[in-house]
Write an enzyme that holds these catalytic residues in place. Sequence first.
Site, mmCIF file in Angstrom:
data_model
loop_
_atom_site.group_PDB
_atom_site.id
_atom_site.type_symbol
_atom_site.label_atom_id
_atom_site.label_comp_id
_atom_site.label_asym_id
_atom_site.label_seq_id
_atom_site.Cartn_x
_atom_site.Cartn_y
_atom_site.Cartn_z
ATOM 1 N N ARG A 274 0.864 -1.181 0.000
ATOM 2 C CA ARG A 274 0.000 0.000 0.000
ATOM 3 C C ARG A 274 0.897 1.227 0.000
ATOM 4 O O ARG A 274 1.461 1.584 1.029
ATOM 5 C CB ARG A 274 -0.878 -0.037 1.260
ATOM 6 C CG ARG A 274 -2.022 0.973 1.272
ATOM 7 C CD ARG A 274 -2.622 1.060 2.668
ATOM 8 N NE ARG A 274 -1.762 1.842 3.553
ATOM 9 C CZ ARG A 274 -1.658 1.658 4.860
ATOM 10 N NH1 ARG A 274 -2.358 0.729 5.467
ATOM 11 N NH2 ARG A 274 -0.842 2.415 5.580
ATOM 12 N N HIS A 278 -3.516 4.446 4.815
ATOM 13 C CA HIS A 278 -4.700 3.577 4.932
ATOM 14 C C HIS A 278 -5.916 4.288 4.342
ATOM 15 O O HIS A 278 -6.627 3.750 3.513
ATOM 16 C CB HIS A 278 -4.933 3.223 6.393
ATOM 17 C CG HIS A 278 -6.311 2.681 6.679
ATOM 18 N ND1 HIS A 278 -6.746 1.487 6.151
ATOM 19 C CD2 HIS A 278 -7.333 3.189 7.407
ATOM 20 C CE1 HIS A 278 -8.007 1.278 6.552
ATOM 21 N NE2 HIS A 278 -8.382 2.299 7.310
ATOM 22 N N TYR A 287 4.489 5.315 11.266
ATOM 23 C CA TYR A 287 4.757 3.904 11.551
ATOM 24 C C TYR A 287 5.640 3.203 10.516
ATOM 25 O O TYR A 287 5.957 2.041 10.673
ATOM 26 C CB TYR A 287 3.444 3.128 11.739
ATOM 27 C CG TYR A 287 2.409 3.286 10.628
ATOM 28 C CD1 TYR A 287 2.512 2.546 9.468
ATOM 29 C CD2 TYR A 287 1.339 4.170 10.764
ATOM 30 C CE1 TYR A 287 1.565 2.671 8.460
ATOM 31 C CE2 TYR A 287 0.386 4.312 9.766
ATOM 32 C CZ TYR A 287 0.503 3.563 8.619
ATOM 33 O OH TYR A 287 -0.422 3.693 7.624
#
Lengths: 382, 344
Positions: A274, A278, A287
Amino acid sequence: VPFGDLGDLVVDPIQFVDADGHEVGTTRMLPVMADDEALRLHRLLVVTRALDQEFVRLQRQGALGVYAPCAGQEGAQVGTAAALAPTDWIVPSYRELGCAVVRGITPAEMVPTWRGTWFTDIDVRRHRFLPISVPVGTSGLHAAGIALGLKLDGANGDPSGTDAVDGASEPAVVATYFGDGATSEGDVHEAFNVASVFHVPCIFVIQNNGWAISTPSRRQYAGPTLAHRSIGYGMPGWRVDGNDVLACWWTMGQAVARARAGGGPVLLELLTYRMGPHTTSDDPSRYRSAGDEAFWAKTDPIARYRTFLERRGVLTAERAAEHAAAAAGAADSLRAAALAAADPSPLEVFDHVYASAPPSFAAQRAQMTAELAAWRDAEVKP
Amino acid sequence: VTGATGTTGTTGTTGATMISAINRALHDAMAEDPSIVVLGEDVGHLGGVFRATEGLQDRFGEDRCFDTPLAESAIVGLSVGLAIQGRRPVAEIQFDAFSFPAFEQIVNHLAKYRNRTRGRVGLPVVIRLPYGGGIGAIELHSDSPEAYFVHTPGLTVVAPATVADAYSLLRASLRHPDPVIFLEPKSRYRHRDPVALPVVTEPLGKAVVRRAGSDCTVVTYGPSLHLVLDAAAIAATEGHSVEVVDLRTLMPLDEETVLESVARTGRCVVVHEAPLTLGVGAEVAARVNEALFDRLLAPVLRVTGYDTPYPPARIERQWLPDAERVLDAVYRTLTYPPRHSGSR
């Protein structure tokens, strides 16, 4: 290659084209794909990328509430969905823009979900494309249920008549999409199990994109791979380089052929990434490292595929320009649709809860009608 | 007054039991509608743990009535998919509390699909749910979860109390365009009423006056109807005329029948097995208060299970509402205000 040759478990990811756009092994080992089909996939990929970027821009500009970008996963989505027939069902999670593009769903049909004018405005049965499933992992059971219905149709004819209208000449199959995070949900286990026990034509397409929001895939499962899970359910599990469009298309074709022939469900684990957040509300820099993102940027499925097609002389500059124009046109129509999307009447909340409104809705509808009138009257008129 | 069946029904072999009425309704509906499929745990060869699906697999084949793996979320999730694809699934959840593993599929998907798709895809799924206590069962086999479902927009919640209604309302549910939670009072499964099946199908959403009266209205449904009728019969011997309203459908609630009755009697008691707080009784009491505050001669009272987990079998009789508890509440409304209310 007949599908039987893949066996029950493929752990080394199936790959035909490497990250630099070179074929792996010899040309003789490439799957056979017509040039027109190869170009169709390229066109769908660049249209998907352009729409995805436009969705993000529209959200940043305030025209959309939220959006879940698919950047980086176009190859996995377009490659697999392109191996389906239009009469096959697609059961997405919420990031499958590429599948929607393959299915011919228009930007105007996609906008309501992300603008918040309605939850979905897709003609579900006509497109055979289900609404996004916000609860993670729950829609695999719906896919298994549709597949069970298709199997029963094959055994008994079609009592509902829903399959007769499109004149499908061969049994339909169902493809359902979700991510590595969803595989930790109990419903996904139940879907794997019931699909296998009932031996239904359902293909589980896991896009292992490395992250469930901020949780890395190593915190989702302790087994060697997600494909290994298939063994326990009694279905094949095949791992694929999810950023190799050709590998996704070919392997999905094997799974579809197997399911269509009555061979039961298949689990595909597509290894992808990805590239974006998100959703537009997420900040992945909290992160994961820039180094990680740079590494995966080099595996971009579209750049790789374009290089491959150019090297083989399939994608000419003229065709590439045509595709770029189509992508720009799609983005323009998305922008127009987003800016033109009208809010529904607030009273529409009462319209679709039941086929016939219960008696209690009369007073509640009257109350909202009065409130709306009071709001309107209170507005300062220019 | 329709369908009044006395207090304990008849014994012997005439008439029909509730379980046979449910079974007959499934047989008759499946014969008429080839899109109906029955699925659940042990519904096939065994005919269900209560035998509600007995004979369906033999008669209609394994493609029309089949066992699923032991997975309630899958039973409902599969039903969602089957209904999208064009079938009319009847899902049996074996016991009330086993609906909770399927709660997300029911609440987030089954109930919302028509709304989510802007009216394009309704899901005509019937979930048959044996519920309620009084059968000496082990833990989690005696719950009354109806309030969860009544509170969920999109669901229609049906709760028959009599043999005739079990047949009639199940047939109506199997023609309904939206998902139905069909609550079967398992303590009444073997109860026999003097009816000949099939009976005429009545519409969903209509309550019925089971016993006419003029002093107090008792509103109830499902497994509590028979004890309310017992209480009304006892009250009559003591000179009090109690009207009994059987809701039959909990969502939508037939407010009209309830209010018409309470407007005449001026008193209302609501009776159910489910716990007190935020139960169906709370909703009935609120609606009566909103509509009839100035007509009420006494506060609306509730006779329910207690706000505790359902008790172990040896003490369930003391926990469950009974005719005595109903009579106490009826007399409290009849004697309102209390004689020594000045000391409060």
